[in-house]
Design a protein around this motif. Structure first.
Motif, PDB file in Angstrom:
ATOM      1  N   ARG A  28      31.336  43.612  44.789  1.00  0.00           N
ATOM      2  CA  ARG A  28      32.073  42.312  45.562  1.00  0.00           C
ATOM      3  C   ARG A  28      31.886  42.217  46.141  1.00  0.00           C
ATOM      4  N   TRP A  29      31.986  41.635  47.396  1.00  0.00           N
ATOM      5  CA  TRP A  29      32.402  42.327  49.336  1.00  0.00           C
ATOM      6  C   TRP A  29      33.175  40.458  49.095  1.00  0.00           C
ATOM      7  N   ILE A  30      34.125  40.342  50.226  1.00  0.00           N
ATOM      8  CA  ILE A  30      35.670  39.348  50.810  1.00  0.00           C
ATOM      9  C   ILE A  30      35.065  40.037  52.047  1.00  0.00           C
ATOM     10  N   PRO A 109      34.650  34.919  47.909  1.00  0.00           N
ATOM     11  CA  PRO A 109      33.944  36.382  47.650  1.00  0.00           C
ATOM     12  C   PRO A 109      32.376  36.443  47.267  1.00  0.00           C
ATOM     13  N   ASP A 111      28.846  37.989  45.899  1.00  0.00           N
ATOM     14  CA  ASP A 111      28.672  38.916  44.346  1.00  0.00           C
ATOM     15  C   ASP A 111      27.219  39.816  44.486  1.00  0.00           C
TER      16      ASP A 111
END
Length: 149
Positions: A28-30, A109, A111
């Motif tokens: 996951r990246w935000i 976010p 995924d």
């Protein structure tokens, strides 16, 4: 992984088209977003909060040179961004509460799946950044890494 399959090979046997293997890890990246002018409309993607292979990290993605071009009269912009990234890394919590300076916020976010932390950063940059390419990020991150002796 290079493929030696030719168009003629595929034409002879169309069911043997080679596909790359699927990425191994869920991730996951935000995006870490920065609005340099209060109540301004410009929002810059300056960093990434990532969750990969049971670890969390926050990292700035904009190289020093890019920040110098964006903020020639304000060298402290880099210090503000680094301060926020450091605070996110220390807290380990990627929420609005971890952003201790106004003008910064976290995006939504994303995924995904990837094989390495670098793959995750590459996805984030290619998906959302207009001020830096992944190749520029790589060159900058390698230049700032401490030399091993």
């Amino acid at each position: 992984m290079k493929s030696t399959t030719t168009c003629a090979d595929i034409a002879e046997n169309p069911m043997k088209i080679p596909f790359p293997s699927l990425p191994k890890y869920q991730a996951r990246w935000i995006p870490v977003l920065f609005t340099p002018v209060t109540c301004g409309e410009d929002v810059l993607f300056v960093g990434i909060c990532g969750e990969f292979n049971n670890s969390k990290f926050a990292e700035r993605i904009l190289p020093d040179e890019t920040l110098k071009r964006l903020f020639p009269a304000s060298p402290q912009a880099q210090e503000f961004i680094d301060f926020v990234i450091d605070a996110l890394n220390k807290s380990g919590e990627f929420s609005a509460d971890g952003l201790i300076l106004s003008g910064f916020k976290l995006g939504r976010p994303f995924d995904t799946y990837c094989d390495t932390k670098l793959d995750l950063i590459e996805q984030a940059i290619k998906f959302s950044s207009s001020f830096v390419t992944f190749e520029e990020y790589l060159a900058w991150s390698k230049s700032k890494a401490p030399a091993c002796r």
